[in-house]
Design an enzyme around this catalytic site. Structure first.
Site, PDB file in Angstrom:
ATOM      1  N   ALA A  16     -11.902  83.535  39.646  1.00 22.32           N
ATOM      2  CA  ALA A  16     -11.397  82.321  40.260  1.00 22.32           C
ATOM      3  C   ALA A  16      -9.963  82.066  39.642  1.00 22.32           C
ATOM      4  O   ALA A  16      -9.665  82.274  38.338  1.00 22.32           O
ATOM      5  CB  ALA A  16     -12.023  81.110  40.295  1.00 22.32           C
ATOM      6  N   ALA A  19     -10.288  79.429  36.958  1.00 22.06           N
ATOM      7  CA  ALA A  19     -10.833  79.729  35.486  1.00 22.06           C
ATOM      8  C   ALA A  19      -9.890  79.969  34.323  1.00 22.06           C
ATOM      9  O   ALA A  19     -10.344  79.260  33.443  1.00 22.06           O
ATOM     10  CB  ALA A  19     -11.616  81.064  35.704  1.00 22.06           C
ATOM     11  N   ARG A  41     -17.769  90.053  42.546  1.00 18.59           N
ATOM     12  CA  ARG A  41     -18.093  90.877  43.650  1.00 18.59           C
ATOM     13  C   ARG A  41     -17.470  92.158  43.764  1.00 18.59           C
ATOM     14  O   ARG A  41     -17.898  93.105  44.250  1.00 18.59           O
ATOM     15  CB  ARG A  41     -18.324  90.159  44.916  1.00 18.59           C
ATOM     16  N   TYR A  62     -23.145  88.300  40.267  1.00 23.80           N
ATOM     17  CA  TYR A  62     -23.365  87.051  39.728  1.00 23.80           C
ATOM     18  C   TYR A  62     -24.900  87.083  38.948  1.00 23.80           C
ATOM     19  O   TYR A  62     -25.123  86.435  37.832  1.00 23.80           O
ATOM     20  CB  TYR A  62     -23.277  85.982  40.637  1.00 23.80           C
ATOM     21  N   LEU A  78     -17.171  79.137  42.060  1.00 28.28           N
ATOM     22  CA  LEU A  78     -17.381  79.705  43.274  1.00 28.28           C
ATOM     23  C   LEU A  78     -16.817  78.711  44.604  1.00 28.28           C
ATOM     24  O   LEU A  78     -16.890  77.606  44.248  1.00 28.28           O
ATOM     25  CB  LEU A  78     -18.913  80.335  43.340  1.00 28.28           C
ATOM     26  N   HIS A  83     -21.633  76.733  45.254  1.00 32.69           N
ATOM     27  CA  HIS A  83     -22.086  76.079  44.102  1.00 32.69           C
ATOM     28  C   HIS A  83     -23.379  75.764  43.805  1.00 32.69           C
ATOM     29  O   HIS A  83     -23.945  76.059  42.564  1.00 32.69           O
ATOM     30  CB  HIS A  83     -21.270  74.727  43.912  1.00 32.69           C
ATOM     31  N   LYS A 101     -16.241  71.128  40.716  1.00 32.95           N
ATOM     32  CA  LYS A 101     -16.334  69.994  42.039  1.00 32.95           C
ATOM     33  C   LYS A 101     -15.792  70.794  43.216  1.00 32.95           C
ATOM     34  O   LYS A 101     -15.073  71.916  43.273  1.00 32.95           O
ATOM     35  CB  LYS A 101     -15.516  68.871  41.644  1.00 32.95           C
ATOM     36  N   ARG A 169     -10.500  77.238  51.166  1.00 30.10           N
ATOM     37  CA  ARG A 169     -10.631  75.694  51.301  1.00 30.10           C
ATOM     38  C   ARG A 169     -10.628  75.098  52.732  1.00 30.10           C
ATOM     39  O   ARG A 169     -10.832  73.874  52.918  1.00 30.10           O
ATOM     40  CB  ARG A 169      -9.769  75.076  50.244  1.00 30.10           C
ATOM     41  N   ASP A 181     -12.240  69.355  48.868  1.00 26.14           N
ATOM     42  CA  ASP A 181     -11.710  69.967  47.561  1.00 26.14           C
ATOM     43  C   ASP A 181     -10.606  68.908  47.117  1.00 26.14           C
ATOM     44  O   ASP A 181     -10.601  68.900  45.642  1.00 26.14           O
ATOM     45  CB  ASP A 181     -10.709  71.330  48.414  1.00 26.14           C
TER      46      ASP A 181
END
Length: 332
Positions: A16, A19, A41, A62, A78, A83, A101, A169, A181
């Site tokens: 992500a 990250a 993935r 994962y 993710l 989540h 979050k 999002r 978001d």
């Protein structure tokens, strides 16, 4: 608990964009942690991410990362709708979890995970990183001191431009939307600085699609009588507004950019004692968050953004969607 002297070995679910800032760079400056693995993935994307950030292991699923015996904790950045599922999988495998979050797609899913966490000795933390920064702690001290008097109003906002409408999002199937978001920050700040869990009085959404909010505004009422408002957007005329305003009978506190106080930041107070602006640490919120996560895992320190805390936030988010006439988000 991990053995003392051995760094906490963290695995990242997905390559992500968040990250590196949230975990990779803070871990690089923290002798008690190491990012030991990433799973993606798309294997080539995972390998590229690992090469760029010096991560030793790459998993092609994962599930494989979560099952790895040499991983102590999982960072879950993710998409929103995933989540809950992968936090549950990580808990079942005996891993500690730092979950981005919003914690889950809705309050019911958050309650399910909170129940699992309550019967586990694993740490489960929602990644509201601002909560661990000295700016937030200092704001709480000022409010608790009585300098502002009895609370009257708490207004919070998290508005930023995201005009790329193909972004996940904006995807309802992945539990997207501005309130999820961006607004989860505004809701959480309202709860923290308001000192209580509020009731939603009314809400208005601006839509990108039939079920997707690109902006949301909600009026709140707290049990002690003060009121509040949360505003959020990913695309609206309010292009950039990030902050909190806490009004009391004898004064006012303003926070500029509390979610990233290492950037342009300010904590200002107006009260009977006059006006002042206080200096804030430039250290990253994410660094403080990682410190807190490690302290919880290693030493059993309390978690401010626990699974149970997430239930309260998601309950308000669900109520805002209902008040705006929109369906609740669902797990993917």
């Amino acid at each position: 608990m991990t053995q003392s002297g051995q760094p906490l070995r963290i695995g990242i679910l997905g390559a992500a964009r968040i990250a590196p800032a949230a975990v990779v760079r803070p871990a690089g400056a923290n002798a008690d942690t190491v990012v030991a693995a990433v799973a993606a993935r798309e294997p080539e994307r995972g390998r590229a991410f690992a090469r760029e950030h010096g991560i030793a292991q790459v998993f092609d699923s994962y599930a494989a990362l979560i099952a790895a015996p040499d991983i102590d904790a999982v960072y879950n950045p993710l998409p929103n709708g995933l989540h809950g599922r992968w936090t549950k999988e990580a808990l079942a495998a005996g891993k500690h979890v730092l979950c981005e979050k919003p914690f889950t797609a809705n309050a019911a899913e958050a309650e399910e995970i909170a129940a699992l966490a309550a019967t586990s000795d694993r740490v489960v933390m929602e990644a509201f990183h601002y909560r661990y920064h000295p700016m937030t702690r200092r704001a709480e001290e000022i409010i608790a001191s009585g300098e502002l008097g009895e609370l009257v109003r708490v207004d919070t906002a998290m508005c930023f431009p995201l005009p790329r409408f193909s972004d996940i999002r904006y995807d309802y199937a992945l539990a997207g939307g501005a309130l999820m978001d961006a607004g989860c920050y505004a809701v959480h700040m309202a709860r923290v600085f308001g000192g209580e869990n509020p009731e939603v009085v009314a809400a208005t959404a601006k839509l990108r699609g039939p079920h997707i909010d690109r902006a949301m505004s909600a009026e709140l009422r707290f049990p002690s009588g003060h009121t509040g408002r949360v505003r959020c957007s990913m695309w609206s005329s309010d292009l950039l507004r990030i902050g909190a305003r806490v009004v009391g009978e004898r004064g006012e506190l303003r926070l500029l950019n509390p979610v990233a106080p290492q950037l342009p930041r300010r904590l200002s107070v107006r009260s009977q004692g006059g006006r002042r602006t206080e200096k804030i640490s430039r250290r990253s919120t994410y660094a403080y968050q990682l410190d807190a996560f490690v302290a919880a895992v290693r030493h059993g320190e309390p978690v401010l953004t626990s699974a149970q805390d997430a239930v309260a936030t998601m309950t308000v988010i669900d109520a805002i969607y209902a008040a705006a006439g929109l369906p609740l988000r669902q797990p993917a």
